[in-house]
Design a protein around this motif. Structure first.
Motif, PDB file in Angstrom:
ATOM      1  N   ARG A   8       0.828  -1.192   0.000  1.00 20.06           N
ATOM      2  CA  ARG A   8       0.000   0.000   0.000  1.00 20.06           C
ATOM      3  C   ARG A   8       0.868   1.249   0.000  1.00 20.06           C
ATOM      4  O   ARG A   8       1.906   1.310   0.655  1.00 20.06           O
ATOM      5  CB  ARG A   8      -0.897   0.026   1.240  1.00 20.06           C
ATOM      6  N   GLU A   9       0.433   2.276  -0.713  1.00 25.45           N
ATOM      7  CA  GLU A   9       1.112   3.558  -0.679  1.00 25.45           C
ATOM      8  C   GLU A   9       0.886   4.212   0.686  1.00 25.45           C
ATOM      9  O   GLU A   9      -0.213   4.145   1.250  1.00 25.45           O
ATOM     10  CB  GLU A   9       0.560   4.455  -1.785  1.00 25.45           C
ATOM     11  N   LEU A  10       1.926   4.859   1.208  1.00 24.48           N
ATOM     12  CA  LEU A  10       1.816   5.587   2.464  1.00 24.48           C
ATOM     13  C   LEU A  10       1.657   7.074   2.170  1.00 24.48           C
ATOM     14  O   LEU A  10       2.398   7.640   1.368  1.00 24.48           O
ATOM     15  CB  LEU A  10       3.063   5.356   3.321  1.00 24.48           C
ATOM     16  N   TYR A  11       0.697   7.695   2.827  1.00 28.70           N
ATOM     17  CA  TYR A  11       0.470   9.121   2.663  1.00 28.70           C
ATOM     18  C   TYR A  11      -0.208   9.645   3.919  1.00 28.70           C
ATOM     19  O   TYR A  11      -0.607   8.863   4.809  1.00 28.70           O
ATOM     20  CB  TYR A  11      -0.367   9.415   1.419  1.00 28.70           C
ATOM     21  N   HIS A  25       2.313  12.525   7.731  1.00 30.07           N
ATOM     22  CA  HIS A  25       3.407  12.736   6.781  1.00 30.07           C
ATOM     23  C   HIS A  25       3.324  14.172   6.287  1.00 30.07           C
ATOM     24  O   HIS A  25       2.276  14.599   5.790  1.00 30.07           O
ATOM     25  CB  HIS A  25       3.275  11.760   5.613  1.00 30.07           C
ATOM     26  N   GLY A  26       4.389  14.919   6.467  1.00 24.77           N
ATOM     27  CA  GLY A  26       4.344  16.313   6.062  1.00 24.77           C
ATOM     28  C   GLY A  26       5.707  16.860   5.699  1.00 24.77           C
ATOM     29  O   GLY A  26       6.739  16.200   5.868  1.00 24.77           O
ATOM     30  N   MET A  27       5.710  18.085   5.216  1.00 30.15           N
ATOM     31  CA  MET A  27       6.943  18.745   4.820  1.00 30.15           C
ATOM     32  C   MET A  27       7.652  19.312   6.047  1.00 30.15           C
ATOM     33  O   MET A  27       7.053  20.050   6.830  1.00 30.15           O
ATOM     34  CB  MET A  27       6.633  19.854   3.820  1.00 30.15           C
ATOM     35  N   TRP A  28       8.895  18.944   6.237  1.00 29.28           N
ATOM     36  CA  TRP A  28       9.708  19.494   7.306  1.00 29.28           C
ATOM     37  C   TRP A  28      10.392  20.781   6.838  1.00 29.28           C
ATOM     38  O   TRP A  28      10.397  21.784   7.532  1.00 29.28           O
ATOM     39  CB  TRP A  28      10.750  18.464   7.761  1.00 29.28           C
ATOM     40  N   LYS A  29      10.941  20.724   5.646  1.00 27.41           N
ATOM     41  CA  LYS A  29      11.618  21.900   5.099  1.00 27.41           C
ATOM     42  C   LYS A  29      11.577  21.801   3.580  1.00 27.41           C
ATOM     43  O   LYS A  29      12.052  20.822   3.010  1.00 27.41           O
ATOM     44  CB  LYS A  29      13.053  21.960   5.588  1.00 27.41           C
ATOM     45  N   ASN A  30      10.972  22.785   2.936  1.00 26.98           N
ATOM     46  CA  ASN A  30      10.913  22.738   1.474  1.00 26.98           C
ATOM     47  C   ASN A  30      12.208  23.298   0.879  1.00 26.98           C
ATOM     48  O   ASN A  30      13.090  23.781   1.605  1.00 26.98           O
ATOM     49  CB  ASN A  30       9.681  23.456   0.938  1.00 26.98           C
ATOM     50  N   HIS A  31      12.324  23.276  -0.436  1.00 25.11           N
ATOM     51  CA  HIS A  31      13.571  23.696  -1.063  1.00 25.11           C
ATOM     52  C   HIS A  31      13.906  25.160  -0.770  1.00 25.11           C
ATOM     53  O   HIS A  31      15.057  25.513  -0.506  1.00 25.11           O
ATOM     54  CB  HIS A  31      13.520  23.464  -2.573  1.00 25.11           C
TER      55      HIS A  31
END
Length: 231
Positions: A8-11, A25-31
């Protein structure tokens, strides 16, 4: 060599077992943020994840079944790369118990024996029918204790199923877990895409757990590999 992904995909907030923590599941630091911090030419983005050890496609450690069972970090990796077959049980009604006679008939229909020292994957069609609706958490069919004992007598190291639990959503499921401890086998839950294995014969199953200290389970990337020679 052909690889079939059974995971299964994790999201973020993917369906979790009732009563277990959600998958976060989330963004810690974007580019852009990383670039501002490090002055790296692109910035090195990263994300974070928080999840139960029973999240997504996973293998249960014997420790899950009782305090005498080994934890996932001690589970033998030799049992994670084994021959397997897939059985068609899609005709079993939702919430019904899968019996030894159901399994024996499915093996006969498959035309292949269950490999000694291997695994057997049970395609009930539950994931394909219900995921990600709320019925995914409740309406699965599953093996009863007698069927679990029958599987163990075939010499398997574990079995897998395309639902969140090995047994139906009842006390029978708890008894199946206890039976696995007593029989020295385990099981893999929340598989998907098992329909792609039906009628394809024997394959090599690979599902390596993470090395969680004293873990009761671990997510795995479960795959079936065709054309891979085993010694």
């Amino acid at each position: 060599m052909r690889i079939v992904d059974l995971s299964r995909e994790l999201y973020h907030r993917t369906p979790s077992y009732p009563g277990h923590p959600p998958i976060i599941h989330g963004m810690w630091k974007n580019h852009a943020e990383a670039l501002a911090d490090s002055r790296n030419v692109y910035g090195l983005a990263s994300m974070f994840i928080s999840m139960p050890d029973h999240g997504g496609t996973h293998i249960d450690a014997p420790r899950h079944f009782g305090p005498s069972g080994i934890p996932i970090n001690e589970y033998p990796l030799e049992k994670c790369i084994v021959p397997g077959i897939c059985l068609d049980l899609r005709h079993i009604a939702p919430r019904a118990e899968i019996t030894p006679s159901d399994l024996a008939a499915a093996v006969k229909a498959a035309g292949r024996p269950i490999p000694n020292g291997g695994t057997v994957l049970l395609c009930t069609g539950h994931h394909a029918r219900t995921f990600p609706r709320k019925e995914y958490a409740t309406d699965n069919s599953g093996v009863n204790v007698a069927a679990t004992e029958w599987l163990a007598k075939q010499g398997i190291v574990h079995f897998g199923i395309d639902s969140m639990r090995p047994g139906p959503d009842s006390d029978e499921n708890l008894l199946v877990h206890k039976a696995c401890l007593d029989l020295d086998i385990t099981h893999i839950e929340s598989l998907c895409n098992l329909e792609a294995l039906l009628g394809q014969g024997q394959f090599t199953f690979i599902g390596l757990p993470m090395k969680w200290r004293d873990g009761t389970a671990s997510p795995i990337r479960a795959v079936a590999v065709f054309g891979l020679q085993q010694s």
